[in-house]
Design a protein around this motif. Structure first.
Motif, short mmCIF file in Angstrom:
data_model
loop_
_atom_site.label_atom_id
_atom_site.label_comp_id
_atom_site.label_asym_id
_atom_site.label_seq_id
_atom_site.Cartn_x
_atom_site.Cartn_y
_atom_site.Cartn_z
N UNK A 94 -2.50 -2.41 13.01
CA UNK A 94 -1.05 -2.53 13.14
C UNK A 94 -0.41 -2.38 11.77
N UNK A 95 0.74 -1.72 11.73
CA UNK A 95 1.43 -1.50 10.45
C UNK A 95 2.93 -1.71 10.63
N UNK A 96 3.51 -2.55 9.76
CA UNK A 96 4.96 -2.75 9.72
C UNK A 96 5.50 -2.04 8.48
N UNK A 97 6.32 -0.99 8.62
CA UNK A 97 6.85 -0.23 7.47
C UNK A 97 8.26 -0.67 7.12
N UNK A 98 8.40 -1.74 6.37
CA UNK A 98 9.72 -2.24 6.00
C UNK A 98 10.18 -1.55 4.71
N UNK A 99 10.42 -0.25 4.80
CA UNK A 99 10.72 0.56 3.62
C UNK A 99 11.95 0.12 2.83
N UNK A 100 13.08 -0.23 3.49
CA UNK A 100 14.28 -0.59 2.72
C UNK A 100 14.08 -1.79 1.79
N UNK A 101 13.16 -2.69 2.12
CA UNK A 101 12.91 -3.82 1.22
C UNK A 101 11.56 -3.65 0.50
N UNK A 102 11.04 -2.42 0.53
CA UNK A 102 9.86 -2.02 -0.23
C UNK A 102 8.65 -2.89 0.11
N UNK A 103 8.44 -3.09 1.40
CA UNK A 103 7.32 -3.91 1.85
C UNK A 103 6.59 -3.24 3.00
N UNK A 104 5.31 -3.55 3.09
CA UNK A 104 4.50 -3.16 4.23
C UNK A 104 3.59 -4.33 4.59
N UNK A 105 3.25 -4.41 5.87
CA UNK A 105 2.22 -5.35 6.31
C UNK A 105 1.23 -4.58 7.16
N UNK A 106 -0.04 -4.75 6.88
CA UNK A 106 -1.09 -4.04 7.62
C UNK A 106 -2.06 -5.07 8.20
N UNK A 107 -2.33 -4.94 9.50
CA UNK A 107 -3.19 -5.89 10.21
C UNK A 107 -4.33 -5.14 10.88
N UNK A 108 -5.52 -5.70 10.82
CA UNK A 108 -6.63 -5.20 11.64
C UNK A 108 -7.07 -6.33 12.56
N UNK A 109 -7.55 -5.94 13.74
CA UNK A 109 -7.98 -6.97 14.67
C UNK A 109 -8.46 -6.40 15.98
N UNK A 110 -8.60 -7.27 16.95
CA UNK A 110 -9.12 -6.90 18.26
C UNK A 110 -8.07 -7.21 19.33
N UNK A 111 -7.80 -6.22 20.17
CA UNK A 111 -6.79 -6.37 21.23
C UNK A 111 -7.42 -6.90 22.50
N UNK A 112 -6.75 -7.86 23.12
CA UNK A 112 -7.20 -8.38 24.41
C UNK A 112 -6.00 -8.51 25.34
N UNK A 113 -6.22 -8.35 26.63
CA UNK A 113 -5.14 -8.41 27.60
C UNK A 113 -4.59 -9.84 27.72
N UNK A 114 -3.29 -9.92 27.93
CA UNK A 114 -2.66 -11.21 28.19
C UNK A 114 -2.96 -11.66 29.62
N UNK A 115 -2.71 -12.91 29.90
CA UNK A 115 -2.91 -13.42 31.25
C UNK A 115 -1.79 -12.96 32.16
N UNK A 116 -2.02 -13.01 33.46
CA UNK A 116 -1.00 -12.63 34.44
C UNK A 116 0.25 -13.48 34.28
N UNK A 117 0.08 -14.75 33.97
CA UNK A 117 1.22 -15.64 33.79
C UNK A 117 2.06 -15.24 32.58
#
Length: 211
Positions: A94-117
């Motif tokens: 995942x990548x957040x490109x907050x260019x106007x404030x000269x910031x980025x956040x990069x995340x690695x991880x594992x995706x899992x489905x949410x519950x029906x609720x």
């Protein structure tokens, strides 16, 4: 103008270890609130990268809908290309490109489905038009003309004009359980500040990376 001539300096400030929260989600919350306060367009927009069965990476922008110590949440059509990739390989970026404030956040991880609720709770909170669009669009499938999609939307809008829209079985969310989070702050002379949080057991280790 040559593309190689387009450049600028990053002068909005630095990032120091003493200013960091001990948990990456706490640090993310601080930066997200600052991105919102800065009135960035779509501060919750994030690029989600997946890989298909041949190893080909794909990226697309989705909207972050929740974040907690358990991870980052987004919703999609469960028959979409990204969902099929996640079914084959749940490792995502995942990548957040907050260019106007000269910031980025990069995340690695594992995706899992949410519950029906969890899916039902969020679906019920969406505007009715968005609920209908989720049913009308068979995401990532080929269509011959936009009119077909618009016609299906209008048909469903009339059908559910006076009633609730049921959550479709092919729609739902994912939680990306993060194992690393990097915070990037632009710096002068390309000496950017980068800090990487890595999960070590129950704790988070923080490392400074060269720009």
């Amino acid at each position: 103008m040559e593309l190689s001539d387009i450049r600028r300096e990053y002068t909005r400030g630095g990032l120091r270890r003493k200013d960091l929260q001990t948990d990456p989600i706490d640090q993310f919350d601080v930066w997200m609130q600052q991105a919102i306060a800065a009135k960035l367009i779509d501060p919750t927009a994030m690029t989600v990268a997946t890989v298909d069965s041949t190893g080909q990476p794909f990226q697309r922008i989705v909207l972050l809908k929740d974040v907690s110590k358990d991870g980052f949440v987004f919703y999609t059509n469960l028959g979409s290309r990204k969902a099929k990739h996640i079914e084959e390989n749940s490792k995502v970026s995942i990548h957040f490109p907050w260019n106007p404030i000269e910031r980025q956040v990069h995340i690695t991880g594992t995706a899992e489905k949410l519950t029906a609720m969890e899916n039902m709770k969020y679906f019920a909170s969406r505007p009715k038009e968005s609920q209908i669009a989720a049913i009308a669009s068979k995401q990532s499938s080929r269509i011959s003309a936009r009119g077909i999609l618009e016609g299906k939307f209008l048909e469903l809008k009339k059908k559910f004009e006076k009633g609730e829209v049921p959550i479709p079985s092919f729609w739902g969310g994912y939680r990306v359980r993060h194992d690393s989070v990097e915070f990037w702050q632009g710096g002068e002379n390309r000496l950017h500040d980068r800090f990487l949080y890595i999960k070590e057991g129950e704790n988070w280790e923080i490392e400074r990376l060269a720009p």
